[in-house]
Design a protein around this motif. Structure first.
Motif, PDB file in Angstrom:
ATOM      1  N   LYS A   1       0.839  -1.196   0.000  1.00 50.53           N
ATOM      2  CA  LYS A   1       0.000   0.000   0.000  1.00 50.53           C
ATOM      3  C   LYS A   1       0.876   1.250   0.000  1.00 50.53           C
ATOM      4  O   LYS A   1       1.733   1.411   0.880  1.00 50.53           O
ATOM      5  N   GLN A   2       0.640   2.146  -0.958  1.00 45.31           N
ATOM      6  CA  GLN A   2       1.450   3.353  -1.060  1.00 45.31           C
ATOM      7  C   GLN A   2       1.296   4.230   0.187  1.00 45.31           C
ATOM      8  O   GLN A   2       2.268   4.819   0.666  1.00 45.31           O
TER       9      GLN A   2
ATOM     10  N   THR B   1       4.331   5.560   2.575  1.00 45.12           N
ATOM     11  CA  THR B   1       4.517   6.977   2.893  1.00 45.12           C
ATOM     12  C   THR B   1       4.572   7.206   4.403  1.00 45.12           C
ATOM     13  O   THR B   1       5.429   7.953   4.901  1.00 45.12           O
TER      14      THR B   1
ATOM     15  N   ASP C   1      -2.663  -3.572  -7.099  1.00 43.83           N
ATOM     16  CA  ASP C   1      -1.282  -4.054  -7.180  1.00 43.83           C
ATOM     17  C   ASP C   1      -1.111  -5.013  -8.355  1.00 43.83           C
ATOM     18  O   ASP C   1      -0.070  -5.043  -9.001  1.00 43.83           O
TER      19      ASP C   1
ATOM     20  N   ARG D   1      12.093   6.351  -4.805  1.00 45.06           N
ATOM     21  CA  ARG D   1      11.131   6.736  -5.822  1.00 45.06           C
ATOM     22  C   ARG D   1      11.477   8.136  -6.326  1.00 45.06           C
ATOM     23  O   ARG D   1      11.965   8.976  -5.565  1.00 45.06           O
TER      24      ARG D   1
END
Length: 377
Positions: A237-238, A242, A349, A364
């Protein structure tokens, strides 16, 4: 990038033990922790007829940190009522002890709770100069050593009622319930529920996913109990990535060394080897900091970090237990909304599976949120 250090410069001149103690005291109020804290506080301060809560999660996810945080906030929120009624103890905590030879000692448990209340009450007396120590004697748990278990239980119930105990926190609570056979486990749950009902004290049991066994013991237990999941952060999960980067950056700023290392540049490595658990990450960084202080290093090195990581076998065991527990949670406890959310993330995903994966350590191509403005207590 230059960060403002959250500690006074004089800390860097103090001893290694003092600097290490400072880092150990840091709690990062991350998203998962805040959600669990808010849930527990609501159920303690505005209770329904649910009197027992099971807080489950993988090893190293931060269950003990959650318990200590809730205890601290309950004490702070009860400060005015404690002044009005000095005998009040809003919250107490104990650690459950494994049964010897399969025989759980109820009397030992009662005495440990009484000792916890004794210590809190005595500290309250010493801190409040307006109280007369000669007329406000705390309950002496040592007196009950010679009494039988039934007498000690009745005394404990009266003490909890007298002190208006709102919540009793039980760490490593799986030790209370790991008895042979479902009938004995049901007996243990009925015993806990009975004390909670008689005293009006909400019982919060912190432990492994083994506590989920209590969900299906009986309809009455199911109705009078509920579950709180303190989950780890997922690389799938992004938003989890984060948040975990922010956690890493916050710990980084609190490392009491002269120069900062950029931990976030290898967040994938840190997230993988900590299994997404903030407690494991903090223990790992504490071990690395201890090595750096022993070597009188100006900054933390990746060599010190790598030498302090958990062994592959330990990581594998923790990861497998976490994944098994998460499957149980999804299949047996999670709401329909949670399950749909999980499936949605997995589907997203899957559509990105053709994307080339970056090597570990390569960041990233975007700026990550900085944790310097995070509130740390």
């Amino acid at each position: 990038m230059t960060y403002q250090r959250p500690f006074p410069p004089t800390l860097l001149e103090q001893s290694s033990a003092q600097r290490l103690s400072y880092f150990k005291s840091i709690i990062v109020p991350h998203q998962r922790l805040r959600q669990a804290v808010d849930s527990l506080l609501l159920n303690i301060q505005e209770p329904t007829d649910i009197s027992v809560f099971f807080v489950v999660g993988p090893a190293g996810v931060g269950k003990t940190t959650l318990r200590l945080r809730v205890e601290k906030l309950l004490l702070e929120s009860s400060s005015s009522s404690m002044l009005a009624y000095p005998c009040q103890i809003p919250v107490a905590g104990v650690e459950a002890i494994p049964a010897e030879r399969g025989n759980f000692s109820y009397k030992d448990y009662y005495l440990r709770v009484l000792e916890s209340l004794d210590n809190i009450w005595l500290n309250s007396l010493l801190a409040n100069k307006n109280l007369n120590l000669q007329t406000k004697e705390p309950y002496q748990s040592a007196y009950f050593q010679r009494k039988n278990s039934d007498v000690v239980r009745r005394a404990l119930e009266k003490v909890m009622q007298h002190h208006q105990l709102m919540a009793l926190m039980i760490d490593e609570a799986q030790h209370l319930l790991l008895m042979a056979g479902g009938r004995q486990m049901l007996q243990q749950m009925n015993w806990i529920k009975s004390i909670a009902n008689v005293t009006g004290t909400v019982h919060i049991l912190f432990g492994t996913y083994d506590l989920l066994n209590c969900c299906t013991l009986s309809g009455q237990v199911s109705r009078r109990s509920d579950d709180v999941h303190l989950s780890r952060y997922s690389t799938d999960k992004q938003e989890d990535i984060t948040e975990f980067i922010r956690i890493i950056q916050t710990f980084q700023m609190h490392l009491p060394l002269h120069e900062q290392i950029n931990l976030a540049q290898r967040y994938e490595y840190l997230m993988d080897r900590s299994i997404g658990c903030t407690g494991i990450l903090k223990t790992w960084l504490t071990k690395a900091l201890r090595a750096a202080l022993a070597e009188e290093s100006k900054t933390l090195s990746w060599k010190q970090i790598q030498q302090s990581e958990y062994s592959p076998a330990r990581c594998k065991q923790i990861r497998e237990e976490a994944e098994a527990g998460e499957r149980r949670w999804r299949n047996e406890v999670a709401s329909e909304v949670e399950v749909k959310s999980k499936l949605s993330h997995e589907a997203q995903d899957g559509t990105k599976s053709t994307t080339k994966k970056r090597p570990v350590g390569q960041r990233r191509p975007k700026r990550d949120p900085v944790g310097a403005n995070s509130h740390v207590s």
